[in-house]
Design a protein around this motif. Sequence first.
Motif, PDB file in Angstrom:
ATOM      1  N   LYS A 329       0.812  -1.213   0.000  1.00 53.82           N
ATOM      2  CA  LYS A 329       0.000   0.000   0.000  1.00 53.82           C
ATOM      3  C   LYS A 329       0.847   1.265   0.000  1.00 53.82           C
ATOM      4  O   LYS A 329       0.533   2.239  -0.701  1.00 53.82           O
ATOM      5  CB  LYS A 329      -0.932  -0.014   1.221  1.00 53.82           C
ATOM      6  N   GLU A 332       2.003   2.246  -3.496  1.00 53.46           N
ATOM      7  CA  GLU A 332       1.006   2.312  -4.561  1.00 53.46           C
ATOM      8  C   GLU A 332       1.151   3.583  -5.391  1.00 53.46           C
ATOM      9  O   GLU A 332       1.114   3.554  -6.630  1.00 53.46           O
ATOM     10  CB  GLU A 332      -0.397   2.234  -3.973  1.00 53.46           C
ATOM     11  N   THR A 336       2.031   3.771  -9.332  1.00 55.26           N
ATOM     12  CA  THR A 336       0.969   4.317 -10.176  1.00 55.26           C
ATOM     13  C   THR A 336       1.541   5.365 -11.124  1.00 55.26           C
ATOM     14  O   THR A 336       1.193   5.418 -12.311  1.00 55.26           O
ATOM     15  CB  THR A 336      -0.149   4.929  -9.321  1.00 55.26           C
ATOM     16  N   VAL A 347      -1.334  -1.670 -11.787  1.00 54.30           N
ATOM     17  CA  VAL A 347      -0.830  -1.652 -10.418  1.00 54.30           C
ATOM     18  C   VAL A 347      -1.859  -2.321  -9.522  1.00 54.30           C
ATOM     19  O   VAL A 347      -3.058  -2.018  -9.604  1.00 54.30           O
ATOM     20  CB  VAL A 347      -0.571  -0.214  -9.935  1.00 54.30           C
ATOM     21  N   VAL A 349      -2.432  -3.753  -5.264  1.00 53.98           N
ATOM     22  CA  VAL A 349      -1.920  -3.635  -3.897  1.00 53.98           C
ATOM     23  C   VAL A 349      -1.882  -5.005  -3.236  1.00 53.98           C
ATOM     24  O   VAL A 349      -2.913  -5.690  -3.128  1.00 53.98           O
ATOM     25  CB  VAL A 349      -2.788  -2.667  -3.073  1.00 53.98           C
TER      26      VAL A 349
END
Length: 769
Positions: A329, A332, A336, A347, A349
């Motif tokens: 997380k 991310e 991205t 992408v 998580v």
Amino acid sequence: MLQEVCLRGLLLLLVGRQGTFYTEEQCLKASVNTCGDCIKSGPGCAWCKDLNFTKTGEQEAVRCDTAASLRNKGCSSNGIINPKNNFTKNSNKPLAAGANPVQIQPQEIQLNLRPGLPQTFQLHFKRAEGYPVDLYYLMDLSYSMKDDLANVKQLGNNLLTELTKITGNARIGFGSFVDKTLLPYTDTNEAKLQRPCSDKNEPCQPAFGFQHVLSLTKDGNRFRDMVARQHISGNLDPPEGSLDAIMQVAVCMDIGWGNSTRLLVLATDDGFHMAGDGKLAAILDPNQETCELVNNKYSKSNLWDYPSVGQIARKLEEQNIQPIFAVTKKMETVYTELSKMIPKSAVGVLSEDSSNVVKLIVDAYNNLTSEVILAHESLPDFITVKYKSDCTGGEKPSDKGKCDNVNIGKEVIFHVTVTVDRSITSQSFLIGPLGFSEKLKVNVQTRCECECDDSKQPHPHCGGNGKVVCGGCRCDPGFLGQRCECKLGQKDEASLKVQCRKNNGTECEGKGDCLCGRCQCHSTDGGGNFYGEFCECDDEHCEKFDNKQCAGHGKCKCGKCECDQGYEGTACHCAKSDEDCKIDESVCHNRGKCVCNQCECERGYKGPYCKVCPTCQRPCQESGSCVECLAFGTGPFEKNCTVACTHLQHMMVEKLLKSDCRVKDKEGCWMSFTMTEQLGFDKYFVSVLKDRECPEGPNIAAIVGGSLAAVALIGLLVLLIIKAVLYASDLREWKRFEKDRKHEKTSGTNPLFQNATTTVQNPTFSENL
């Protein structure tokens, strides 16, 4: 030497039957001496090959114009040469599924294009059911990924099972990475290099950059066994050598990529080093984008810098590999942003221990494969390609065609437009959907020559001294002129040279030779030609910006820049915009034009928005008649006020703070009003004072009384004057009399006086009475 540059035609906007039709056909001629020169000048140019089309003394360039103009000038329909594009399908297998699926149609085409004239064709695409999938799992084995590795060791069969449900044909491979084994990335103590893990009881493998563990295979058990042998490793800094690993996976054939949908899953919990970071370890050689596996390990890890994001994006696109970034997380956002720079990437998580990795990969695969992006490889020079599609949002031309939500078995159509800017040798390039190995091969040639079917024999039209080539004469050696009428060495050549002087100036402007009364222009230093009736033009000496002629956004024509669409300025150095010229929703108050985002004012107006005119005066007197009829309904324009006074708008007011204008009306009254200029020229808003200043009427009683009093006064004055004159006259006579008396010589008795001769006495008189 003839100029070989073919100029792009202007206003190529809408796709038509041959590829494009024009809102306005134009022919922008440069150096034109032959039909071939004309055809190269642009798609709007045609050539008239009628023998007697040119008049005596005219240059052959008049044969080159738009087809419509040539017809208007009298050229016959059969005499107009105007080549079009040719489109041929060399390979056109129908779309099909099965063991050898065909997902694009056609597979190879031949385009014979006229420079500047676009050609549009259709490319069909349909995802075939059962198309194979190759998935390479690339895992970060730094120490923080310890829990994740335990779960990855169990996912082989599960992942294959899920992918097989979708495609029926899937393979899986595995590789791992950490980072370069140099400071400051990794502790270079010998013991730490051999065992970088902090826990002495934890199985740990020596530090490494990238290692290939398992080539693509359908055997899920083998995947599980090979991954089970892997152990965690370690390094010092948080960013990892992810890009090094991705590059090797993309370029190394040992991976085993096939004719399939290629997926690369990158699982990590940290960021990545990129090009330039290698300098921290004194690594100066850039990444060479080649496979350097020795015993399945990246041998150049400590010698080559990390690749750049651009290198990674280009190489993944070349190899049709679609990356899936399975990250934690906290990473991310980083990945991205990276995904935005890499076409066809996704992408996802990861959970804390990567237990959701199978679902993540399947979801990302479905998203990637349902999005179809049509693109081309690196294009040859002077070729441009645009795409449109029949999908929602794909109607406008763009550099890549795109369709979303394309399910298996659904056919979509892309409209591909290819344009060649100038004549080129035979070239080819590939077009295809990203992530798929199938490509359309496009072969391109240019049509820059005319086919006129001329005789090779001497022709009477050329005086028997030359051949007719597309309507003009090509003279035999020793002869010159429009009809080969001049022979070299003629004695009257001096008289012909007068025709080569513009305004009695230099012969052919010093840039050509005068032959038989016509200028034959020289070549420029840049290899082009001077051109024009007097060789006054060339296309190499235009205004430059940023050391580029016409700023690289236009073409030089006869010393002036003709800008590409979207650019303007004398050097085409400005992107078209009027944002800085706007005020109150108008551009330059409609009193000028916006050039290079600045107002160029007209008729004496100044300021950033052409708002004021220092030399202009308000037309008070000229507007008086209109103000009178608009505000008070009187005056010379009373009957046609609405027609004659459309340039004015008015409003009646009780009071004016200031009065710009004061004008008399028809009745002699003073009108007071202010004039506020509106957008554009000669348009005003007029505020008119409601009350006019009119003169009072005459006072009869005062006039009559005053008149009588004036008459009486005048009479009195006349009498006084007469009296004064008489008095002065009498006074003067009296004074003269007195003067005369003072000078008389008698005793005082009047000599004329005589005593009485008779005396009578009254007897009653008494002196005593």
